[in-house]
Design an enzyme around this catalytic site. Structure first.
Site, PDB file in Angstrom:
ATOM      1  N   ASN A  12       0.870  -1.182   0.000  1.00 46.62           N
ATOM      2  CA  ASN A  12       0.000   0.000   0.000  1.00 46.62           C
ATOM      3  C   ASN A  12       0.910   1.237   0.000  1.00 46.62           C
ATOM      4  O   ASN A  12       1.500   1.574   1.012  1.00 46.62           O
ATOM      5  CB  ASN A  12      -0.877  -0.045   1.265  1.00 46.62           C
ATOM      6  CG  ASN A  12      -1.692   1.218   1.458  1.00 46.62           C
ATOM      7  OD1 ASN A  12      -1.783   2.060   0.551  1.00 46.62           O
ATOM      8  ND2 ASN A  12      -2.282   1.366   2.635  1.00 46.62           N
ATOM      9  N   TRP A  13       1.014   1.866  -1.170  1.00 46.61           N
ATOM     10  CA  TRP A  13       1.954   2.991  -1.298  1.00 46.61           C
ATOM     11  C   TRP A  13       1.429   4.282  -0.666  1.00 46.61           C
ATOM     12  O   TRP A  13       2.144   5.275  -0.583  1.00 46.61           O
ATOM     13  CB  TRP A  13       2.283   3.234  -2.771  1.00 46.61           C
ATOM     14  CG  TRP A  13       3.034   2.115  -3.433  1.00 46.61           C
ATOM     15  CD1 TRP A  13       3.449   0.932  -2.865  1.00 46.61           C
ATOM     16  CD2 TRP A  13       3.467   2.060  -4.801  1.00 46.61           C
ATOM     17  NE1 TRP A  13       4.099   0.155  -3.788  1.00 46.61           N
ATOM     18  CE2 TRP A  13       4.125   0.820  -4.989  1.00 46.61           C
ATOM     19  CE3 TRP A  13       3.357   2.930  -5.897  1.00 46.61           C
ATOM     20  CZ2 TRP A  13       4.675   0.444  -6.220  1.00 46.61           C
ATOM     21  CZ3 TRP A  13       3.904   2.551  -7.122  1.00 46.61           C
ATOM     22  CH2 TRP A  13       4.554   1.320  -7.272  1.00 46.61           C
ATOM     23  N   LYS A  14       0.149   4.268  -0.282  1.00 43.06           N
ATOM     24  CA  LYS A  14      -0.468   5.465   0.331  1.00 43.06           C
ATOM     25  C   LYS A  14      -0.226   6.686  -0.571  1.00 43.06           C
ATOM     26  O   LYS A  14      -0.263   6.562  -1.787  1.00 43.06           O
ATOM     27  CB  LYS A  14       0.059   5.672   1.753  1.00 43.06           C
ATOM     28  CG  LYS A  14      -0.117   4.414   2.598  1.00 43.06           C
ATOM     29  CD  LYS A  14       0.066   4.633   4.077  1.00 43.06           C
ATOM     30  CE  LYS A  14      -0.154   3.304   4.800  1.00 43.06           C
ATOM     31  NZ  LYS A  14      -0.153   3.442   6.245  1.00 43.06           N
ATOM     32  N   HIS A 100      -9.609   1.280   4.700  1.00 42.71           N
ATOM     33  CA  HIS A 100      -8.347   1.440   5.437  1.00 42.71           C
ATOM     34  C   HIS A 100      -8.592   2.346   6.642  1.00 42.71           C
ATOM     35  O   HIS A 100      -9.388   3.282   6.566  1.00 42.71           O
ATOM     36  CB  HIS A 100      -7.278   2.045   4.513  1.00 42.71           C
ATOM     37  CG  HIS A 100      -5.919   1.995   5.127  1.00 42.71           C
ATOM     38  ND1 HIS A 100      -5.511   2.916   6.063  1.00 42.71           N
ATOM     39  CD2 HIS A 100      -4.905   1.120   4.975  1.00 42.71           C
ATOM     40  CE1 HIS A 100      -4.272   2.606   6.460  1.00 42.71           C
ATOM     41  NE2 HIS A 100      -3.882   1.520   5.815  1.00 42.71           N
ATOM     42  N   GLU A 102      -6.970   4.708   7.823  1.00 41.31           N
ATOM     43  CA  GLU A 102      -6.755   6.141   7.555  1.00 41.31           C
ATOM     44  C   GLU A 102      -7.992   6.753   6.905  1.00 41.31           C
ATOM     45  O   GLU A 102      -8.303   7.925   7.126  1.00 41.31           O
ATOM     46  CB  GLU A 102      -5.495   6.329   6.690  1.00 41.31           C
ATOM     47  CG  GLU A 102      -4.230   6.092   7.522  1.00 41.31           C
ATOM     48  CD  GLU A 102      -3.046   5.540   6.758  1.00 41.31           C
ATOM     49  OE1 GLU A 102      -3.038   5.600   5.513  1.00 41.31           O
ATOM     50  OE2 GLU A 102      -2.122   5.016   7.410  1.00 41.31           O
ATOM     51  N   GLU A 175      -5.679  -4.970  10.485  1.00 42.79           N
ATOM     52  CA  GLU A 175      -4.644  -3.964  10.716  1.00 42.79           C
ATOM     53  C   GLU A 175      -4.941  -3.219  12.015  1.00 42.79           C
ATOM     54  O   GLU A 175      -5.733  -2.260  12.012  1.00 42.79           O
ATOM     55  CB  GLU A 175      -4.630  -2.949   9.564  1.00 42.79           C
ATOM     56  CG  GLU A 175      -4.301  -3.552   8.230  1.00 42.79           C
ATOM     57  CD  GLU A 175      -3.706  -2.508   7.287  1.00 42.79           C
ATOM     58  OE1 GLU A 175      -2.595  -2.740   6.806  1.00 42.79           O
ATOM     59  OE2 GLU A 175      -4.329  -1.459   7.065  1.00 42.79           O
ATOM     60  N   GLY A 181       2.188   2.214  10.849  1.00 43.20           N
ATOM     61  CA  GLY A 181       3.152   3.298  10.712  1.00 43.20           C
ATOM     62  C   GLY A 181       3.835   3.672  12.019  1.00 43.20           C
ATOM     63  O   GLY A 181       4.481   4.707  12.114  1.00 43.20           O
ATOM     64  N   SER A 220       3.037  -2.198  10.391  1.00 43.30           N
ATOM     65  CA  SER A 220       4.470  -2.287  10.661  1.00 43.30           C
ATOM     66  C   SER A 220       5.084  -3.644  10.309  1.00 43.30           C
ATOM     67  O   SER A 220       5.987  -4.118  11.003  1.00 43.30           O
ATOM     68  CB  SER A 220       4.780  -1.910  12.116  1.00 43.30           C
ATOM     69  OG  SER A 220       4.439  -0.552  12.339  1.00 43.30           O
ATOM     70  N   GLY A 241       2.687  -1.185   4.330  1.00 48.43           N
ATOM     71  CA  GLY A 241       2.745   0.232   3.999  1.00 48.43           C
ATOM     72  C   GLY A 241       4.183   0.672   3.793  1.00 48.43           C
ATOM     73  O   GLY A 241       4.787   0.461   2.741  1.00 48.43           O
ATOM     74  N   GLY A 242       4.766   1.272   4.842  1.00 46.40           N
ATOM     75  CA  GLY A 242       6.105   1.862   4.755  1.00 46.40           C
ATOM     76  C   GLY A 242       7.146   0.972   4.093  1.00 46.40           C
ATOM     77  O   GLY A 242       7.893   1.423   3.211  1.00 46.40           O
TER      78      GLY A 242
HETATM   79  P1  PGA Z   1       2.631   0.259   7.722  1.00 46.03           P
HETATM   80  O1  PGA Z   1       1.179   0.488   7.037  1.00 46.03           O
HETATM   81  O2  PGA Z   1       3.169  -1.030   7.159  1.00 46.03           O
HETATM   82  O3  PGA Z   1       3.439   1.447   7.312  1.00 46.03           O
HETATM   83  O4  PGA Z   1       2.389   0.177   9.193  1.00 46.03           O
HETATM   84  C1  PGA Z   1       0.308  -0.585   6.814  1.00 46.03           C
HETATM   85  C2  PGA Z   1      -0.981  -0.068   6.207  1.00 46.03           C
HETATM   86  O5  PGA Z   1      -1.399   1.042   6.563  1.00 46.03           O
HETATM   87  O6  PGA Z   1      -1.595  -0.739   5.341  1.00 46.03           O
END
Ligand code: PGA
Length: 260
Positions: A12-14, A100, A102, A175, A181, A220, A241-242
């Site tokens: 997930n590149w956000k 998600h 967010e 999640e 994050g 994470s 994500g990251g």
């Molecule tokens: P993260 O994000 O790996 O940076 O914690 C995961 C996500 O939000 O899908």
């Protein structure tokens, strides 16, 4: 291994890698994914990079899948700034991330709205990766399973209706919000407890839905914790994500998912 639940690793590149940088990252993902025939590798670039990344994937005949990070649950219309399921499909996506945390947190997406989006995704022929998870306060109050169950129940009928023979129509990503994050990762036992509960709720609805639905862990996930998480019986993959923004760490996570 249940073949319907091949390991699925989605990056997930956000709101990163929106242009040229996204194409470069996709090229590196294509390169490592060739060596991992038993893993479904998917990337979710921002909307502006989807078509370009889609062309790169097509030109190189890559098996890497393409996902949107969201959609609006109408096919088209006067919805300024929104993107529909059919648009994603036409741009080359087979997948879409929905609900998600967010989006739930910053854009006030409710369980009912997420369920609408799931229906729209399935209607457009996309496979949704539906995110659920509790906040830190909810975990500390002992409400984790209750919160996640409410989130899952909101879309359970929609996904059960869409189940056909060979394939489960969706993946679910657990999640925990406190792990996204933050560098804090759920331990394998903590993750497995929730994954197993999700599997049971699916089973109560339909045995075959439970057998075929992939349940991913997200929050994470890094190269050094992926193997332990992916080794849990009910963890069928990861939403990253990251660590997906760097082909080296994303590749290491995908390699940890490759069954021996
Ligand atoms: P993260 O994000 O790996 O940076 O914690 C995961 C996500 O939000 O899908």
């Amino acid at each position: 291994m249940n073949p319907a639940r091949r390991p699925l690793i989605c990056g997930n590149w956000k709101m990163y890698k929106g242009g040229l940088a996204g194409i470069e990252l996709a090229q590196s993902v294509i390169a490592f994914a060739k060596e991992l025939p038993k893993v479904d590798v998917v990337v979710a670039p921002p909307f502006t990079a989807i078509a370009a990344v889609g062309s790169v994937l097509e030109e190189s005949r890559s098996t890497v899948g393409l996902a949107g990070q969201n959609l609006y649950p109408k096919n088209e219309g006067a919805f300024t700034g929104e993107i529909s399921g059919p648009f994603l499909k036409e741009a080359g996506c087979a997948w879409v991330i929905l609900g998600h945390s967010e989006r739930r947190q910053y854009f006030a997406e409710t369980d009912a709205f997420v369920a609408d989006k799931v229906g729209a995704a399935l209607g457009a022929g996309l496979c949704p990766i539906i995110c659920v998870g509790e906040t830190l306060e909810q975990r500390e109050r002992g409400e984790t399973l209750r919160v996640v169950k409410t989130q899952v129940e909101a879309f359970l009928d929609v996904i059960a209706r869409a189940l056909d023979g060979a394939n489960a129509p969706v993946a679910i990503a657990y999640e925990p919000v406190w792990a996204i994050g933050t560098g804090k990762v759920a331990g394998p036992a903590e993750a497995e407890e929730v994954h197993q509960a999700i599997r049971t709720w699916l089973k109560n609805k339909s045995e075959s839905l439970a057998e075929k639905t992939r349940i991913l862990y997200g929050g994470s996930v890094k190269a050094d914790n992926a193997a332990a998480l992916l080794g849990c019986p009910n963890v069928d993959g990861a939403l990253v994500g990251g660590a997906s923004l760097d082909a080296g760490s994303f590749g290491a996570i995908a390699r940890a998912a490759q069954p021996s």
